[in-house]
Design a protein around this motif. Structure first.
Motif, PDB file in Angstrom:
ATOM      1  N   UNK A 207      12.154 -79.985  40.575  1.00  0.00           N
ATOM      2  CA  UNK A 207      12.143 -79.642  42.005  1.00  0.00           C
ATOM      3  C   UNK A 207      13.554 -79.627  42.580  1.00  0.00           C
ATOM      4  N   UNK A 208      14.377 -80.588  42.166  1.00  0.00           N
ATOM      5  CA  UNK A 208      15.741 -80.661  42.692  1.00  0.00           C
ATOM      6  C   UNK A 208      16.586 -79.492  42.215  1.00  0.00           C
ATOM      7  N   UNK A 209      16.404 -79.079  40.974  1.00  0.00           N
ATOM      8  CA  UNK A 209      17.192 -77.962  40.432  1.00  0.00           C
ATOM      9  C   UNK A 209      16.927 -76.655  41.160  1.00  0.00           C
ATOM     10  N   UNK A 210      15.803 -76.569  41.855  1.00  0.00           N
ATOM     11  CA  UNK A 210      15.471 -75.339  42.589  1.00  0.00           C
ATOM     12  C   UNK A 210      16.053 -75.313  43.999  1.00  0.00           C
ATOM     13  N   UNK A 211      16.777 -76.385  44.409  1.00  0.00           N
ATOM     14  CA  UNK A 211      17.321 -76.449  45.763  1.00  0.00           C
ATOM     15  C   UNK A 211      18.545 -75.547  45.904  1.00  0.00           C
ATOM     16  N   UNK A 213      21.301 -76.007  47.687  1.00  0.00           N
ATOM     17  CA  UNK A 213      22.630 -76.624  47.746  1.00  0.00           C
ATOM     18  C   UNK A 213      23.264 -76.721  46.358  1.00  0.00           C
ATOM     19  N   UNK A 214      22.451 -76.692  45.292  1.00  0.00           N
ATOM     20  CA  UNK A 214      23.028 -76.715  43.950  1.00  0.00           C
ATOM     21  C   UNK A 214      23.732 -75.398  43.625  1.00  0.00           C
ATOM     22  N   UNK A 215      23.244 -74.325  44.207  1.00  0.00           N
ATOM     23  CA  UNK A 215      23.931 -73.037  44.011  1.00  0.00           C
ATOM     24  C   UNK A 215      25.322 -73.082  44.635  1.00  0.00           C
ATOM     25  N   UNK A 216      25.431 -73.746  45.782  1.00  0.00           N
ATOM     26  CA  UNK A 216      26.732 -73.880  46.429  1.00  0.00           C
ATOM     27  C   UNK A 216      27.667 -74.704  45.555  1.00  0.00           C
ATOM     28  N   UNK A 217      27.134 -75.780  44.960  1.00  0.00           N
ATOM     29  CA  UNK A 217      27.956 -76.620  44.090  1.00  0.00           C
ATOM     30  C   UNK A 217      28.471 -75.830  42.900  1.00  0.00           C
ATOM     31  N   UNK A 231      24.749 -84.873  41.845  1.00  0.00           N
ATOM     32  CA  UNK A 231      23.844 -84.360  42.872  1.00  0.00           C
ATOM     33  C   UNK A 231      22.372 -84.404  42.449  1.00  0.00           C
ATOM     34  N   UNK A 232      22.094 -83.963  41.238  1.00  0.00           N
ATOM     35  CA  UNK A 232      20.692 -83.874  40.819  1.00  0.00           C
ATOM     36  C   UNK A 232      20.096 -85.248  40.579  1.00  0.00           C
ATOM     37  N   UNK A 233      20.805 -86.086  39.834  1.00  0.00           N
ATOM     38  CA  UNK A 233      20.239 -87.367  39.416  1.00  0.00           C
ATOM     39  C   UNK A 233      19.944 -88.278  40.604  1.00  0.00           C
ATOM     40  N   UNK A 234      20.870 -88.358  41.564  1.00  0.00           N
ATOM     41  CA  UNK A 234      20.666 -89.263  42.704  1.00  0.00           C
ATOM     42  C   UNK A 234      19.438 -88.858  43.509  1.00  0.00           C
ATOM     43  N   UNK A 235      19.315 -87.571  43.802  1.00  0.00           N
ATOM     44  CA  UNK A 235      18.174 -87.122  44.596  1.00  0.00           C
ATOM     45  C   UNK A 235      16.873 -87.146  43.802  1.00  0.00           C
TER      46      UNK A 235
END
Length: 317
Positions: A207-211, A213-217, A231-235
């Motif tokens: 679910x987090x990988x589909x956010x 904000x990761x594209x911005x990163x 970013x991914x692990x914490x959330x």
């Protein structure tokens, strides 16, 4: 924050009292006579009457509960009918052993399950993900007692590598000295916990990988490893915190089975033996301790959730 904590503590106290009431009623609804169970089926009516009068079992149920509640508020959990020892003394002897067993197995499970879930999410629908999903689903659906007996049959009966009984020492140093006897109980609890934690971790990371904000990163040029760990692990770890708080009853339930199979002298085995002999004070005390541990776990999970996610902290407070 203070008001939030006061509300949560108030809710926790209400839950514990509710658990006490329901447990007290359900235990006293058990078929059979406590006196007959303790004294034997050949006990005379006069001996049964003396036993019931001694422990207040001849009183109405509401009076018995009131007496028990007053005792608990004074720190007295009663005395075991069978062992003739204070329940608090029995718990003080056995609770540290359970904390060690459940604590270490949970830590081992998280150390393995979190990277496993991340790997499955990153490589989702691949061969590795499918194989690991099959293994975790098998472990998740396998009854704890069957898995434990399977390991005993393999490592104790067939190849004679490990002893079938857990350490019988009452001290932590004595248990660690007999470390081989700890392997099977730890493995059973760890593997059954890995299955659940890794599935939740995989779903959360997917679910987090589909956010967005990761594209911005990634557009900023961050390496994939930094994106995952920063970013991914914490959330993605937030749901695991909630599951940890809610998993206390499941861990205790699994410990009861494991302790009975491996004769591990902990709270689970004490509860199992008390259930067979209608030893009400131990049953009530164990349920109370488990309920309090569950409530504390949920409260700790809420606080940790707020620390890791400021949005939740703002809304909750």
């Amino acid at each position: 924050m203070t008001g939030y904590l006061i509300r949560r503590v108030g809710q926790a106290i209400g839950v514990v009292i509710g658990v006490m009431i329901l447990t007290f009623i359900m235990i006293h609804m058990e078929p059979g006579s406590v006196a007959r169970s303790m004294l034997g089926i050949r006990a005379t009516a006069s001996r049964v009457a003396i036993f019931n009068a001694t422990y207040g079992l001849d009183q109405p149920l509401y009076k018995q509960f009131y007496t028990y509640l007053v005792q608990v508020l004074h720190g007295n959990l009663g005395s075991s009918y069978q062992l003739q020892q204070p329940v608090s003394t029995l718990f003080a002897q056995r609770l540290p052993r359970d904390v060690f067993l459940l604590g270490t197995s949970t830590v081992f499970a998280l150390i393995i399950a979190v990277p496993l879930g991340v790997y499955q999410a990153v490589k989702r629908n691949g061969i590795g993900d499918n194989l690991l999903s099959g293994v975790t689903f098998t472990l998740y659906s396998m009854p704890t007692f069957f898995f434990a007996i399977l390991l005993v049959s393999l490592f104790c009966v067939q190849v004679h590598w490990l002893p079938p009984l857990a350490p019988q020492s009452t001290s932590l140093s004595g248990m660690l000295a007999d470390w081989k006897a700890l392997i099977l109980p730890e493995v059973v609890l760890t593997m059954t916990s890995i299955a659940g934690f890794s599935r939740y971790m995989r779903s959360s990371v997917v679910d987090t990988l589909a956010q967005d904000y990761l594209r911005v990163c990634r557009a900023k040029g961050l390496r994939e490893r930094l994106v995952l760990w920063r970013h991914v692990l914490r959330n993605s770890f937030l749901p695991i915190i909630t599951i940890l708080g809610l998993s206390v009853p499941g861990l205790v339930g699994g410990a009861i089975i494991v302790e009975d199979i491996f004769s591990y002298q902990g709270m689970g085995l004490l509860f199992f033996q008390a259930a067979l002999s209608h030893d009400f004070p131990i049953l009530l005390g164990t349920t109370l301790i488990t309920g309090i541990a569950t409530v504390i776990g949920n409260l700790a999970a809420d606080i940790a959730y707020g620390i890791l996610d400021p949005r939740v902290r703002h809304v909750g407070y």
